[in-house]
Design a protein around this motif. Sequence first.
Motif, mmCIF file in Angstrom:
data_model
loop_
_atom_site.group_PDB
_atom_site.id
_atom_site.type_symbol
_atom_site.label_atom_id
_atom_site.label_comp_id
_atom_site.label_asym_id
_atom_site.label_seq_id
_atom_site.Cartn_x
_atom_site.Cartn_y
_atom_site.Cartn_z
ATOM 1 N N ARG A 98 31.875 97.645 68.306
ATOM 2 C CA ARG A 98 31.018 96.793 67.469
ATOM 3 C C ARG A 98 31.506 95.348 67.452
ATOM 4 O O ARG A 98 30.712 94.433 67.237
ATOM 5 N N SER A 99 32.770 95.128 67.706
ATOM 6 C CA SER A 99 33.318 93.768 67.650
ATOM 7 C C SER A 99 32.959 92.944 68.892
ATOM 8 O O SER A 99 33.249 91.751 68.929
ATOM 9 N N TRP A 102 25.971 94.733 70.018
ATOM 10 C CA TRP A 102 26.798 95.926 69.839
ATOM 11 C C TRP A 102 26.982 96.234 68.362
ATOM 12 O O TRP A 102 26.936 97.386 67.947
ATOM 13 N N HIS A 103 27.198 95.199 67.560
ATOM 14 C CA HIS A 103 27.384 95.366 66.119
ATOM 15 C C HIS A 103 26.168 96.047 65.497
ATOM 16 O O HIS A 103 26.306 96.984 64.710
ATOM 17 N N GLU A 104 24.985 95.576 65.840
ATOM 18 C CA GLU A 104 23.754 96.139 65.266
ATOM 19 C C GLU A 104 23.437 97.522 65.829
ATOM 20 O O GLU A 104 23.055 98.427 65.084
ATOM 21 N N THR A 105 23.600 97.694 67.130
ATOM 22 C CA THR A 105 23.267 98.970 67.764
ATOM 23 C C THR A 105 24.158 100.101 67.263
ATOM 24 O O THR A 105 23.696 101.223 67.055
ATOM 25 N N LEU A 106 25.430 99.806 67.045
ATOM 26 C CA LEU A 106 26.379 100.833 66.597
ATOM 27 C C LEU A 106 26.675 100.740 65.101
ATOM 28 O O LEU A 106 27.713 101.205 64.634
ATOM 29 N N ALA A 107 25.741 100.165 64.348
ATOM 30 C CA ALA A 107 25.903 100.032 62.895
ATOM 31 C C ALA A 107 25.962 101.405 62.228
ATOM 32 O O ALA A 107 25.355 102.364 62.723
ATOM 33 N N ILE A 165 34.608 102.947 67.491
ATOM 34 C CA ILE A 165 33.321 102.341 67.130
ATOM 35 C C ILE A 165 33.534 100.913 66.652
ATOM 36 O O ILE A 165 32.788 100.003 67.028
ATOM 37 N N GLN A 166 34.551 100.679 65.857
ATOM 38 C CA GLN A 166 34.834 99.329 65.375
ATOM 39 C C GLN A 166 35.160 98.388 66.534
ATOM 40 O O GLN A 166 34.705 97.242 66.564
#
Length: 82
Positions: free
Chosen positions: A36-37, A42-47, A32-33
């Motif tokens: 998100r990077s 991607w960062h917001e969607t997989l927060a 996930i990290q």
Amino acid sequence: MLKIIYMAKLKEQLSIAEETIEWPGGTRDELIQLLRSRNQLWHETLAPENVYKIAINNSIVHQNAHIPENAEVALLPPVTGG
């Protein structure tokens, strides 16, 4: 390698149904990290506050499970309804 399948709302928000990425093995949280990077979307969607489930080789995992090489991972958004 790791095959990732994006389901339902995640597929729509990220504009991707599935992909294959290089993956030496690691944990659910590491995957996930990594995703998100990619960028802000991607960062917001997989927060972390967007609770979603992950299936590894067709089995839902609830903790920071290990994802082996050559696995298939499905990211599932929360299901709502009544």
